[in-house]
Write a protein that holds these residues in place. Sequence first.
Motif, short mmCIF file in Angstrom:
data_model
loop_
_atom_site.label_atom_id
_atom_site.label_comp_id
_atom_site.label_asym_id
_atom_site.label_seq_id
_atom_site.Cartn_x
_atom_site.Cartn_y
_atom_site.Cartn_z
N ASN A 241 32.01 51.34 37.82
CA ASN A 241 31.89 50.93 39.22
C ASN A 241 32.19 49.43 39.44
O ASN A 241 32.24 48.67 38.50
CB ASN A 241 30.48 51.28 39.73
N LYS A 242 32.35 49.09 40.69
CA LYS A 242 32.67 47.73 41.16
C LYS A 242 34.10 47.34 40.81
O LYS A 242 34.39 46.19 40.47
CB LYS A 242 31.66 46.69 40.65
N SER A 243 34.99 48.31 40.92
CA SER A 243 36.40 48.06 40.59
C SER A 243 37.01 47.02 41.53
O SER A 243 38.01 46.40 41.20
CB SER A 243 37.21 49.35 40.63
N ASP A 244 36.38 46.83 42.68
CA ASP A 244 36.89 45.80 43.60
C ASP A 244 36.74 44.39 43.02
O ASP A 244 37.39 43.46 43.49
CB ASP A 244 36.14 45.90 44.95
N LEU A 245 35.91 44.25 42.00
CA LEU A 245 35.70 42.92 41.40
C LEU A 245 36.61 42.69 40.19
O LEU A 245 36.46 41.72 39.47
CB LEU A 245 34.24 42.76 40.96
N ILE A 246 37.54 43.60 40.00
CA ILE A 246 38.37 43.60 38.80
C ILE A 246 39.06 42.25 38.57
O ILE A 246 39.22 41.81 37.45
CB ILE A 246 39.40 44.75 38.89
N ARG A 247 39.44 41.57 39.61
CA ARG A 247 40.14 40.30 39.44
C ARG A 247 39.21 39.16 39.08
O ARG A 247 39.64 38.15 38.56
CB ARG A 247 40.89 39.95 40.71
N SER A 248 37.95 39.32 39.42
CA SER A 248 37.05 38.19 39.22
C SER A 248 36.52 38.10 37.79
O SER A 248 35.95 37.12 37.40
CB SER A 248 35.88 38.27 40.20
N LYS A 249 36.74 39.12 37.00
CA LYS A 249 36.24 39.11 35.62
C LYS A 249 37.19 39.84 34.72
O LYS A 249 37.87 40.76 35.14
CB LYS A 249 34.89 39.84 35.55
N LYS A 250 37.21 39.45 33.48
CA LYS A 250 37.97 40.21 32.50
C LYS A 250 37.24 41.51 32.22
O LYS A 250 36.03 41.54 32.19
CB LYS A 250 38.06 39.43 31.20
N TYR A 251 37.95 42.53 32.00
CA TYR A 251 37.29 43.77 31.62
C TYR A 251 38.26 44.57 30.79
O TYR A 251 39.46 44.33 30.78
CB TYR A 251 36.88 44.56 32.87
N ASP A 252 37.73 45.51 30.07
CA ASP A 252 38.57 46.38 29.25
C ASP A 252 38.09 47.80 29.43
O ASP A 252 37.05 48.20 28.94
CB ASP A 252 38.47 45.96 27.78
#
Length: 177
Positions: free
Chosen positions: A126-137
């Motif tokens: 969840n919170k895919s809208d924040l994808i740009r604000s943090k690195k994720y994998d």
Amino acid sequence: RARNLTFKLVLLGDGRVGKTSLVLRYVNNVFSEKQETTVQASYLTKRLVIGGVPITLSIWDTAGQERFHALGPIYYRDADGMYLINTTALLVYDITDSDTFLRVRKWVKELQQMASKDIVMVIAANKSDLIRSKKYDIQEAESYATTIGAKLFLTSAKFGTGINDVFLDIAARLLQK
Ligand code: GTP
């Protein structure tokens, strides 16, 4: 089989990952930036028709925060005192917080021990809208999901993306059983 099918779905995951928000977006199409912490558990139902078959999902939203876990086992119990038989688990984590993914893995272990072997599990990142604000994998999470026979969906309760897909997948898999 009777055509009035009701399935129980329980949401599990760490505090603040967006469990309540996902349910409220799905059932009522609303979102609040100030969604309050769930203290015990809440319950909502949603009717849908899938492949012409009407079904009812009874959705249990649990408290994610550790300090409420003293209230725990109630959520696992159904009327017969059985643990999560015929129950589906929607495991939720926050893609910006890897600790919440570890919590999902813990839940899966617990479920594999307590629930019936063919329990349906689905993971919402969840919170895919924040994808740009943090690195994720998300790849690691996706391959993990595969190993436990679960599907993983990227969701945003805030924007309403991916959520119908999650619940449709759950409903479709339940109907196949
Ligand atoms: P507990 O009740 O503590 O278990 O939390 P929960 O998992 O039910 O999370 P909840 O729905 O209360 O949401 C926690 C916070 O995250 C709230 O401030 C929500 O507005 C926010 N939130 C939930 N989903 C999303 C999302 O998809 N994107 C963003 N940006 N924020 C979200």
